[in-house]
Design a protein around this motif. Structure first.
Motif, PDB file in Angstrom:
ATOM      1  N   TYR A 106       0.857  -1.188   0.000  1.00 61.55           N
ATOM      2  CA  TYR A 106       0.000   0.000   0.000  1.00 61.55           C
ATOM      3  C   TYR A 106       0.894   1.239   0.000  1.00 61.55           C
ATOM      4  CZ  TYR A 106      -3.748  -3.229   1.196  1.00 61.55           C
ATOM      5  OH  TYR A 106      -4.653  -4.266   1.176  1.00 61.55           O
ATOM      6  N   SER A 107       0.559   2.225  -0.820  1.00 62.53           N
ATOM      7  CA  SER A 107       1.447   3.363  -1.053  1.00 62.53           C
ATOM      8  C   SER A 107       0.705   4.687  -0.943  1.00 62.53           C
ATOM      9  CB  SER A 107       2.074   3.247  -2.449  1.00 62.53           C
ATOM     10  OG  SER A 107       2.813   4.406  -2.787  1.00 62.53           O
ATOM     11  N   SER A 108       1.446   5.701  -0.519  1.00 64.25           N
ATOM     12  CA  SER A 108       0.899   7.065  -0.568  1.00 64.25           C
ATOM     13  C   SER A 108       0.821   7.577  -2.002  1.00 64.25           C
ATOM     14  CB  SER A 108       1.787   8.009   0.250  1.00 64.25           C
ATOM     15  OG  SER A 108       3.064   8.156  -0.372  1.00 64.25           O
ATOM     16  N   CYS A 109       1.557   6.924  -2.915  1.00 63.64           N
ATOM     17  CA  CYS A 109       1.572   7.234  -4.356  1.00 63.64           C
ATOM     18  C   CYS A 109       2.227   8.582  -4.671  1.00 63.64           C
ATOM     19  CB  CYS A 109       0.165   7.219  -4.966  1.00 63.64           C
ATOM     20  SG  CYS A 109      -0.723   5.675  -4.690  1.00 63.64           S
ATOM     21  N   ALA A 110       2.859   9.224  -3.683  1.00 60.11           N
ATOM     22  CA  ALA A 110       3.450  10.542  -3.905  1.00 60.11           C
ATOM     23  C   ALA A 110       4.671  10.471  -4.808  1.00 60.11           C
ATOM     24  CB  ALA A 110       3.822  11.176  -2.569  1.00 60.11           C
ATOM     25  N   ASN A 111       5.497   9.400  -4.598  1.00 63.70           N
ATOM     26  CA  ASN A 111       6.734   9.271  -5.361  1.00 63.70           C
ATOM     27  C   ASN A 111       6.937   7.805  -5.735  1.00 63.70           C
ATOM     28  OD1 ASN A 111       7.974  12.128  -4.821  1.00 63.70           O
ATOM     29  ND2 ASN A 111       7.445  11.332  -2.783  1.00 63.70           N
ATOM     30  N   ASN A 112       7.821   7.569  -6.686  1.00 69.83           N
ATOM     31  CA  ASN A 112       8.107   6.193  -7.099  1.00 69.83           C
ATOM     32  C   ASN A 112       8.614   5.341  -5.938  1.00 69.83           C
ATOM     33  OD1 ASN A 112       7.438   7.029  -9.658  1.00 69.83           O
ATOM     34  ND2 ASN A 112       9.546   7.088 -10.435  1.00 69.83           N
ATOM     35  N   TRP A 113       9.370   5.944  -5.024  1.00 63.20           N
ATOM     36  CA  TRP A 113      10.001   5.197  -3.928  1.00 63.20           C
ATOM     37  C   TRP A 113       9.089   4.969  -2.731  1.00 63.20           C
ATOM     38  CZ3 TRP A 113      11.899   9.922  -5.762  1.00 63.20           C
ATOM     39  CH2 TRP A 113      11.595  11.047  -4.980  1.00 63.20           C
ATOM     40  N   ASN A 114       7.854   5.449  -2.789  1.00 61.79           N
ATOM     41  CA  ASN A 114       6.944   5.244  -1.654  1.00 61.79           C
ATOM     42  C   ASN A 114       6.277   3.871  -1.734  1.00 61.79           C
ATOM     43  OD1 ASN A 114       6.179   8.707  -1.893  1.00 61.79           O
ATOM     44  ND2 ASN A 114       7.430   7.745  -0.311  1.00 61.79           N
ATOM     45  N   ASN A 115       7.113   2.859  -1.665  1.00 59.89           N
ATOM     46  CA  ASN A 115       6.680   1.463  -1.746  1.00 59.89           C
ATOM     47  C   ASN A 115       7.623   0.603  -0.898  1.00 59.89           C
ATOM     48  OD1 ASN A 115       4.461   1.503  -3.905  1.00 59.89           O
ATOM     49  ND2 ASN A 115       6.108   2.634  -4.932  1.00 59.89           N
ATOM     50  N   PHE A 116       7.546  -0.702  -1.066  1.00 57.48           N
ATOM     51  CA  PHE A 116       8.382  -1.611  -0.277  1.00 57.48           C
ATOM     52  C   PHE A 116       9.864  -1.413  -0.576  1.00 57.48           C
ATOM     53  CE2 PHE A 116       7.536  -3.987  -4.193  1.00 57.48           C
ATOM     54  CZ  PHE A 116       8.794  -4.469  -4.520  1.00 57.48           C
ATOM     55  N   VAL A 117      10.681  -1.750   0.434  1.00 53.06           N
ATOM     56  CA  VAL A 117      12.135  -1.734   0.319  1.00 53.06           C
ATOM     57  C   VAL A 117      12.644  -3.042   0.922  1.00 53.06           C
ATOM     58  CG1 VAL A 117      14.276  -0.538   0.943  1.00 53.06           C
ATOM     59  CG2 VAL A 117      12.178   0.783   0.541  1.00 53.06           C
ATOM     60  N   ILE A 118      13.581  -3.718   0.226  1.00 51.58           N
ATOM     61  CA  ILE A 118      14.144  -4.982   0.710  1.00 51.58           C
ATOM     62  C   ILE A 118      15.588  -4.735   1.128  1.00 51.58           C
ATOM     63  CG2 ILE A 118      14.666  -7.389   0.167  1.00 51.58           C
ATOM     64  CD1 ILE A 118      12.489  -7.269  -1.977  1.00 51.58           C
ATOM     65  N   VAL A 119      15.929  -5.166   2.346  1.00 49.32           N
ATOM     66  CA  VAL A 119      17.268  -4.978   2.905  1.00 49.32           C
ATOM     67  C   VAL A 119      17.949  -6.336   3.009  1.00 49.32           C
ATOM     68  CG1 VAL A 119      18.595  -4.072   4.851  1.00 49.32           C
ATOM     69  CG2 VAL A 119      16.384  -3.039   4.251  1.00 49.32           C
ATOM     70  N   LEU A 120      19.122  -6.486   2.411  1.00 50.63           N
ATOM     71  CA  LEU A 120      19.938  -7.697   2.550  1.00 50.63           C
ATOM     72  C   LEU A 120      21.062  -7.393   3.530  1.00 50.63           C
ATOM     73  CD1 LEU A 120      20.274  -8.820  -1.198  1.00 50.63           C
ATOM     74  CD2 LEU A 120      18.444  -9.324   0.437  1.00 50.63           C
ATOM     75  N   CYS A 121      21.206  -8.223   4.564  1.00 51.81           N
ATOM     76  CA  CYS A 121      22.137  -7.882   5.635  1.00 51.81           C
ATOM     77  C   CYS A 121      22.620  -9.123   6.364  1.00 51.81           C
ATOM     78  CB  CYS A 121      21.470  -6.935   6.626  1.00 51.81           C
ATOM     79  SG  CYS A 121      19.965  -7.617   7.377  1.00 51.81           S
ATOM     80  N   SER A 122      23.526  -8.921   7.324  1.00 52.17           N
ATOM     81  CA  SER A 122      23.956  -9.992   8.224  1.00 52.17           C
ATOM     82  C   SER A 122      22.952 -10.130   9.355  1.00 52.17           C
ATOM     83  CB  SER A 122      25.349  -9.689   8.774  1.00 52.17           C
ATOM     84  OG  SER A 122      25.339  -8.453   9.479  1.00 52.17           O
ATOM     85  N   ALA A 123      23.137 -11.150  10.200  1.00 53.38           N
ATOM     86  CA  ALA A 123      22.161 -11.445  11.254  1.00 53.38           C
ATOM     87  C   ALA A 123      21.987 -10.277  12.214  1.00 53.38           C
ATOM     88  CB  ALA A 123      22.580 -12.701  12.012  1.00 53.38           C
ATOM     89  N   ASP A 124      23.089  -9.622  12.582  1.00 48.72           N
ATOM     90  CA  ASP A 124      23.010  -8.523  13.542  1.00 48.72           C
ATOM     91  C   ASP A 124      22.835  -7.162  12.878  1.00 48.72           C
ATOM     92  OD1 ASP A 124      25.493  -8.139  12.444  1.00 48.72           O
ATOM     93  OD2 ASP A 124      26.619  -8.373  14.315  1.00 48.72           O
ATOM     94  N   GLY A 125      22.755  -7.140  11.544  1.00 54.15           N
ATOM     95  CA  GLY A 125      22.548  -5.895  10.821  1.00 54.15           C
ATOM     96  C   GLY A 125      23.795  -5.051  10.646  1.00 54.15           C
TER      97      GLY A 125
END
Length: 650
Positions: free
Chosen positions: A533-552
């Motif tokens: 679900y998006s505010s639709c204001a900008n292209n980036w106002n959507n999901f973001v996926i973060v790839l990381c280590s266990a402790d971040g």
């Protein structure tokens, strides 16, 4: 095709003939070992047991529960179900065999009193349990409907290590009397007598309130029981002392795939069979007592028919006629890759918020796990903190709810398949610290169907003290890989399944909310479905996926829905989307878009991400990031965050 089927039939009959000729003698797998029936009806005088029971109406019911080497653990083997209607008295006799070297008073048996349902059924509820030993300060009886003040015994132990457990052995007469409206239980072997006298009426725990029946069954621990007689016929009928011929069998643990070059017996080492004998008696048979044949062979690739024969009676002598069962599997050049799927159980909360729900009092729906699949679930665990076991339980079962095993958060479980596993937790767990930390703990569970008749369970618990605790149950065997489900239940706790990230009005700013970290091990693909679900204001106002280590501490890459990202690993990747994306159409279509994301750990230091987004305009959009590098394949996790959006996971 007709000719192939006829040829297969010839091979099957030929195989049956060969196995019948080669069946071995001398097996002692099943020893009934029950007392002589006539002696069992003797109606002996009790030395201290009070009035003698009238045994004239008893029916022969001869079978054994518990391993005769005293190795049966708690909740591993069960007697038949005995149904006791209102205004009825149940009388049973059996021989209780106590381990001569037993040093714990609880190494005897418990009678479980429940409603008129099978164990594991959705509506199954227990009144409680009454064990033969008596220890007022211990767990010699328990349950929400059992009043310990109503128990009397002429042998009382102060602790569970007191001497004298051997006094509980011998021929036991067990009665449960509902003729006066309440429930009177008496257990006696003529030397030790324990009674429970409840004069008030029993609550009706049946979903159908017109059904006032209760059931009981016995559970041995570190002992075994040779049943003698009953005055009420159990579910499935009584068992005679005579030997019984095998009638049929059901196979479990047959792998879906076998690597070419593997010997048949090695490939089928985890196969077991539930053999049904005359009179409905069943027994578990392991691979070493079964005979296998693969048709047409094990050398060529492709689908095979596994033919399994068993040629023993209940007492372990050669049967009059062998029985046969079959199942298909595939011989492959390379085993299929494992996949994992992130799921959200229903309902989204189980258990009362004040943690008053007792054991087995609430359940999620069952979730199926396919061969070579891991199901991942995240939730918040809230606990009464009274005991180690007042936390989540994972129930592993078949489609009909019959159980393989039940495992808890605190390095404990039960069931036939649990007995084959290795429980593992982090070193040095301090239970006094762990219990309160579990009230509000963020938990991620991984349940893996290995596809070879075994499964693994792992729980990562981040306590409210910030410490990460782990619990694993590795290598549970005797699983049917094509019929494996799991669900959650509670015991003095409640669970909230986390399915939303970000505020529903899309007001959460960038990095303002995250899903839990989910691990993807090497050569696995993790799939997660959600609504964006998006505010639709900008292209980036959507999901973001973060790839990381266990402790971040290590951030491999961060990628968005709109063909953009950053990070050291991102710099090496190739972003791609469909060629004709119209951003002005895409932005509003993403408010309510159904998304499926796949996160791939290639196992070689690289990762891939692909997302399919079905917009509210009916169009399908794709976004991929291929070749993300600088990844540690042994320490690879992902989570979702938002930016002027919110996500609802399914």
């Amino acid at each position: 095709m007709k000719y192939i089927n006829k040829l297969a039939s010839v091979f099957l009959f030929a195989t049956l003939g060969v196995f019948a000729l080669t069946s071995c003698e001398g097996s002692d797998l099943y020893k009934v070992g029950a007392p002589d029936w006539l002696a069992g009806m003797g109606g002996e005088e009790e030395e201290e047991g009070g009035d003698e029971e009238d045994l004239s109406g008893q029916m022969e019911d001869v079978y054994t529960i518990g391993a005769t080497d005293f190795s049966t653990g708690w909740w591993q083997q069960f007697s038949k179900y005995y149904v006791i209607p209102e205004a009825t008295k149940w009388i049973a006799q059996f021989t209780l065999n106590i381990n001569p070297s037993a040093s714990n008073t609880y190494k005897n048996f418990a009678m479980i009193i429940c409603n008129d349902e099978d164990r594991g059924a959705t509506n199954y509820k227990e009144y409680g349990a009454i064990r033969f030993d008596n220890q007022p300060s211990g767990n010699s009886e328990w349950g929400d409907y059992i009043d310990r003040d109503l128990v009397e015994s002429n042998l009382t132990f102060s602790t569970d290590t007191d001497a004298g457990v051997e006094k509980l052995g011998g021929k036991v007469t067990l009665t449960l009397d509902r003729t006066e409206g309440g429930m009177i239980v008496k257990m006696t072997n003529g030397t030790v007598t324990k009674t429970y006298k409840q004069t008030s009426a029993l609550a009706n725990l049946n979903a159908d309130q017109s059904n006032t029946n209760i059931r009981v069954f016995l559970v041995p621990e570190g002992s075994y029981i040779d049943w003698i007689s009953t005055n009420l016929e159990p579910i499935g009928g009584c068992t005679s002392a005579e030997d019984k011929q095998p009638l049929s069998m059901e196979l479990t643990g047959v792998p879906s795939e076998v690597l070419v070059g593997t010997e048949l017996n090695e490939a089928m080492a985890n196969v077991t069979a539930v053999v049904t004998f005359e009179q409905g008696v069943t027994a578990n048979v392991t691979a070493e007592d079964l005979q296998f044949e693969a048709i047409p062979n094990m050398t060529d690739l492709g689908q095979k028919t596994l033919v399994v024969l068993y040629n023993k009676t209940f007492k372990g002598v050669n049967a009059d006629k062998p029985i046969m069962a079959s199942k298909t599997f595939s011989v492959v050049k390379e085993l299929s890759a494992f996949t994992q799927t992130v799921v959200v159980p229903t309902p989204l909360m189980i258990g009362a918020e004040d943690n008053s729900t007792g054991f087995w009092g609430a359940h999620t729906d069952n979730i199926k796990i396919a061969p070579k699949e891991t199901k991942v679930t995240t939730f918040t665990n809230y606990s009464s903190c009274a005991n180690n076991w007042n936390n989540f339980c994972v129930v592993l079962c078949r489609a009909d709810n019959s159980e393989y095993a039940v495992v808890r958060a605190d390095n404990y479980g039960w069931g036939d398949c649990y007995a084959t596993c290795t429980p593992v937790m982090e070193d040095g767990r301090d239970w006094e610290v762990w219990r309160p930390a579990m009230d509000g703990a963020k938990v991620t569970t991984y349940v893996t169907n290995n596809g070879d008749g075994s499964l693994d369970v792992k729980a990562v618990m981040v306590g409210n003290d910030g410490v990460t605790y782990t619990q694993e149950y590795k290598g549970m065997k005797n699983i049917d890989p094509d019929n494996l489900y799991f669900r959650f239940t509670v015991d003095g706790c409640h669970l909230v399944f986390d399915n939303t990230v970000g505020a529903e009005d899309n007001s959460t700013g960038f990095w303002g909310a995250h899903s839990p970290n989910i691990q993807v091990i090497g050569h696995q693909v993790s799939t997660i479905t959600f609504t964006n679900y998006s505010s639709c204001a900008n292209n980036w106002n959507n999901f973001v996926i973060v790839l990381c280590s266990a402790d971040g501490s290590k951030e491999y890459a961060v990628v968005r829905a709109d063909n953009f990202g950053w990070g050291d690993g991102y710099a090496a990747c190739t972003p791609a989307m469909e060629a004709d994306r119209n951003w002005d159409e895409w932005r509003p279509a993403m408010d309510g878009a159904k998304c499926t994301a796949k996160i791939v750990n290639n196992g070689d230091g690289t990762a891939d991400i692909s997302v399919e987004m079905v917009g509210t305009n009916g169009k399908t959009y794709t976004q991929t990031y291929t070749g993300i590098n600088t990844v540690d394949p042994d320490n690879f996790y992902f989570n979702f965050t938002v930016d002027g959006s919110h996500l609802v996971f399914e």
